[in-house]
Motif scaffolding. Structure first.
Motif, mmCIF file in Angstrom:
data_model
loop_
_atom_site.group_PDB
_atom_site.id
_atom_site.type_symbol
_atom_site.label_atom_id
_atom_site.label_comp_id
_atom_site.label_asym_id
_atom_site.label_seq_id
_atom_site.Cartn_x
_atom_site.Cartn_y
_atom_site.Cartn_z
ATOM 1 N N GLY A 367 0.816 -1.210 0.000
ATOM 2 C CA GLY A 367 0.000 0.000 0.000
ATOM 3 C C GLY A 367 0.848 1.258 0.000
ATOM 4 N N ILE A 368 1.908 1.298 0.825
ATOM 5 C CA ILE A 368 2.777 2.476 0.863
ATOM 6 C C ILE A 368 3.525 2.635 -0.456
ATOM 7 N N MET A 369 3.987 1.505 -1.023
ATOM 8 C CA MET A 369 4.681 1.569 -2.323
ATOM 9 C C MET A 369 3.780 2.190 -3.389
ATOM 10 N N ALA A 370 2.537 1.712 -3.448
ATOM 11 C CA ALA A 370 1.606 2.224 -4.454
ATOM 12 C C ALA A 370 1.292 3.692 -4.223
ATOM 13 N N ALA A 371 1.179 4.100 -2.955
ATOM 14 C CA ALA A 371 0.911 5.506 -2.647
ATOM 15 C C ALA A 371 2.077 6.384 -3.099
ATOM 16 N N ASP A 372 3.309 5.928 -2.849
ATOM 17 C CA ASP A 372 4.477 6.693 -3.295
ATOM 18 C C ASP A 372 4.521 6.784 -4.809
ATOM 19 N N GLU A 373 4.165 5.691 -5.492
ATOM 20 C CA GLU A 373 4.159 5.706 -6.957
ATOM 21 C C GLU A 373 3.139 6.705 -7.483
ATOM 22 N N LEU A 374 1.972 6.751 -6.875
ATOM 23 C CA LEU A 374 0.952 7.720 -7.279
ATOM 24 C C LEU A 374 1.420 9.151 -7.073
ATOM 25 N N ALA A 375 2.132 9.362 -5.971
ATOM 26 C CA ALA A 375 2.579 10.716 -5.630
ATOM 27 C C ALA A 375 3.841 11.122 -6.365
ATOM 28 N N GLY A 376 4.440 10.190 -7.101
ATOM 29 C CA GLY A 376 5.688 10.481 -7.781
ATOM 30 C C GLY A 376 6.868 10.560 -6.843
ATOM 31 N N THR A 377 6.744 9.944 -5.669
ATOM 32 C CA THR A 377 7.806 9.943 -4.661
ATOM 33 C C THR A 377 8.668 8.704 -4.825
ATOM 34 N N GLU A 378 9.957 8.869 -4.713
ATOM 35 C CA GLU A 378 10.849 7.723 -4.832
ATOM 36 C C GLU A 378 10.708 6.832 -3.596
ATOM 37 N N TRP A 379 10.465 5.555 -3.838
ATOM 38 C CA TRP A 379 10.286 4.602 -2.752
ATOM 39 C C TRP A 379 11.624 4.261 -2.093
ATOM 40 N N THR A 380 11.643 4.392 -0.785
ATOM 41 C CA THR A 380 12.806 3.968 -0.011
ATOM 42 C C THR A 380 12.371 2.824 0.881
ATOM 43 N N PRO A 381 12.897 1.620 0.681
ATOM 44 C CA PRO A 381 12.434 0.479 1.467
ATOM 45 C C PRO A 381 12.848 0.597 2.922
ATOM 46 N N PRO A 382 12.105 -0.044 3.826
ATOM 47 C CA PRO A 382 12.533 -0.067 5.231
ATOM 48 C C PRO A 382 13.873 -0.767 5.351
ATOM 49 N N PRO A 383 14.672 -0.417 6.336
ATOM 50 C CA PRO A 383 16.000 -1.028 6.463
ATOM 51 C C PRO A 383 15.916 -2.539 6.614
ATOM 52 N N ARG A 384 16.877 -3.252 6.025
ATOM 53 C CA ARG A 384 16.871 -4.708 6.107
ATOM 54 C C ARG A 384 17.101 -5.205 7.526
ATOM 55 N N THR A 385 17.550 -4.333 8.384
ATOM 56 C CA THR A 385 17.727 -4.701 9.792
ATOM 57 C C THR A 385 16.414 -4.718 10.552
ATOM 58 N N SER A 386 15.335 -4.194 9.940
ATOM 59 C CA SER A 386 14.012 -4.224 10.563
ATOM 60 C C SER A 386 13.291 -5.507 10.173
ATOM 61 N N ALA A 387 12.234 -5.843 10.909
ATOM 62 C CA ALA A 387 11.469 -7.055 10.590
ATOM 63 C C ALA A 387 10.800 -6.919 9.227
ATOM 64 N N MET A 388 10.203 -5.769 8.957
ATOM 65 C CA MET A 388 9.548 -5.560 7.668
ATOM 66 C C MET A 388 10.557 -5.588 6.528
ATOM 67 N N GLY A 389 11.700 -4.939 6.733
ATOM 68 C CA GLY A 389 12.712 -4.902 5.697
ATOM 69 C C GLY A 389 13.312 -6.262 5.413
ATOM 70 N N ALA A 390 13.537 -7.045 6.477
ATOM 71 C CA ALA A 390 14.104 -8.383 6.302
ATOM 72 C C ALA A 390 13.134 -9.295 5.565
ATOM 73 N N LEU A 391 11.843 -9.219 5.923
ATOM 74 C CA LEU A 391 10.836 -10.050 5.274
ATOM 75 C C LEU A 391 10.674 -9.661 3.808
ATOM 76 N N LEU A 392 10.608 -8.358 3.541
ATOM 77 C CA LEU A 392 10.452 -7.885 2.167
ATOM 78 C C LEU A 392 11.643 -8.296 1.312
ATOM 79 N N ALA A 393 12.846 -8.153 1.842
ATOM 80 C CA ALA A 393 14.042 -8.508 1.083
ATOM 81 C C ALA A 393 14.063 -9.997 0.768
ATOM 82 N N HIS A 394 13.640 -10.819 1.718
ATOM 83 C CA HIS A 394 13.608 -12.264 1.501
ATOM 84 C C HIS A 394 12.671 -12.619 0.352
ATOM 85 N N ILE A 395 11.484 -12.030 0.358
ATOM 86 C CA ILE A 395 10.479 -12.340 -0.654
ATOM 87 C C ILE A 395 10.910 -11.868 -2.037
ATOM 88 N N THR A 396 11.526 -10.711 -2.097
ATOM 89 C CA THR A 396 11.749 -10.065 -3.395
ATOM 90 C C THR A 396 13.144 -10.288 -3.959
#
Length: 449
Positions: A367-396
């Motif tokens: 949802g945040i990625m899509a919102a940034d894309e709509l706004a023309g904002t460059e997406w910065t992923p959460p740090p890989r040291t965070s739980a969200m960042g680690a999970l996202l990096a694993h999947i992608t």
């Protein structure tokens, strides 16, 4: 209402993605087939974010547990799933469990009331050819849409089995045999414990081996189980003590009914069956770790051999269904977009994450990625040291594509801390994650005003 983003699927991930987008000013069309003529083998209602398996979001310990840390991070991003979870919370020791009906109702109420969300009860049979889309149809994607996804990816989806545990009516449990306690008394007396002697356990184990199981369909025969949701009869086949080191582990549970002058607090049983509260009223209790494919009549017979459950009445018996998911490391980019059709993102269990909280977190990020894309904002992923960042990096992309399987969040996904002593490592992981996520939030302004 015209929309900026089309979300397909009103489960946990889709609901969370809709919430995040709507709070950032985007107009969202949320399509859910349940209530519009469609259904799945596992859902029982048409409520958004219905919980079809356990009612637990697992550990809420944000200092020593990776999923507890994920809870913490989602709360910092104003997660709808965590907000509704708090309102529907029921006692579960150090875990977070919810009344599933209250939880679903709270999620749906919040989205129905949001002016930027339109909920449409409809089945989507094909991936949209244009416009921003988030597919969050989960592990039971309708066959027509699954075929469309297969055509777009050029690859077969992987699949695994997910099993459902029985639920027991509280007033049918014999508390002169069972007792209330949490292991090592951690978190309060939040579990009902059914004790077994060695003889009772061995007989139960043999019954599991001999019990009549449901037949697999031809297309299910080669589907692997997910290790975190293993049916009890499959665990029993792995060895006579497998269950005693798994869901029937007796350690840290003194049975007061077995107290003696020498042991006034009681003794540990040979094995224990635990039940966890499943609704706010405390009338329904979930059999922890007792997912099963035994036929229903066989389940009733066998489960009533458990001490304290001789007269058990069941609100729901166990079941088993197939889950499907993408080989995300090869098919999706780092923003969860389909490589062959980048206007389409995927979120939730269909990406290969496992667990309610993990699915919701991936929906939140989508949802945040899509919102940034709509706004023309460059997406910065959460740090890989965070739980969200680690999970996202694993999947992608960080996971090994050839052996990609469903994954819960765990500290094994985090960048290592080799110079930290083992006993201090979990706290060190969470301290680092909180500090790095805080810096990310401050820099990216990820939480809307």
């Amino acid at each position: 209402m015209t929309h900026d983003v089309h979300i397909i699927g009103g489960g946990l991930a889709g609901s969370e993605a809709a919430w995040q987008l709507a709070n950032r000013g985007a107009k969202v069309r949320l399509s859910e087939m349940r209530g519009g003529g469609g259904s799945t083998p596992a859902h029982q209602t048409d409520g958004l974010a219905e919980l079809v398996c356990s009612n637990s979001f697992r550990s809420d310990d944000d200092e020593n547990n990776a999923v507890g840390l994920l809870h913490h991070e989602m709360r910092r991003l104003d997660s709808l799933i965590m907000r509704a979870g708090e309102l529907a919370r029921v006692p579960a020791g150090s875990a977070m469990a919810v009344d599933r009906d209250v939880f679903s109702a709270e999620v749906q109420k919040a989205l129905e009331a949001h002016p930027n969300v339109e909920i449409v009860r409809e089945r989507i049979d094909a991936l949209p050819e244009s416009s921003l889309t988030i597919v969050a149809t989960g592990p039971l994607t309708a066959a027509s849409l699954a075929a469309s996804i297969g055509a777009a990816t050029g690859a077969d989806s992987l699949a695994f089995f997910d099993a459902i545990a029985p639920i027991v009516h509280r007033d049918s449990i014999d508390m002169s045999i069972c007792w209330m306690a949490a292991r090592w008394d951690k978190g309060g007396k939040d579990y009902i414990n059914c004790p077994m002697t060695k003889e009772q356990y061995l007989a139960f184990h043999q019954d599991l081996l001999d019990g009549e199981k449901g037949e697999f369909k031809e297309w299910e025969a080669s589907t692997p189980y997910f290790e975190g949701c293993m049916p009890i009869e499959v665990m029993a086949e792995r060895g006579v003590d497998t269950l005693r080191y798994g869901p029937m582990k007796p350690v840290g549970l003194d049975n007061p009914h077995w107290a003696t002058p020498e042991h006034p607090d009681g003794r540990w049983p040979y094995a224990v069956v635990q039940l966890r509260q499943d609704n706010k009223l405390g009338t329904l209790w979930n059999m922890v770790g007792f997912q099963t494919k035994l036929k229903h009549a066989e389940q009733v017979r066998l489960l009533r051999t458990i001490p304290g459950l001789e007269n058990a009445e069941f609100a729901r018996l166990g079941g088993l269904h197939r889950n499907t998911f993408l080989n995300s490391p090869t098919l999706l980019d780092r923003q969860l977009r389909l490589n062959s059709a980048p206007h389409i993102r995927f979120a939730g269990q269909i990406t290969g994450c496992e667990g309610y909280v993990e699915s919701s977190a991936v929906g939140l990020l989508a949802g945040i990625m899509a919102a940034d894309e709509l706004a023309g904002t460059e997406w910065t992923p959460p740090p890989r040291t965070s739980a969200m960042g680690a999970l996202l990096a694993h999947i992608t992309g960080d996971a090994e594509a050839e052996s990609y399987q469903p994954m819960n969040v765990n500290f094994g996904l985090f960048p290592p801390l080799p110079d930290v002593k083992k006993k201090q490592r979990k706290l060190a992981y969470t301290d680092r994650a909180k500090a790095d996520l805080g810096a990310w939030l401050a820099a990216s302004e990820a939480v809307p005003a």
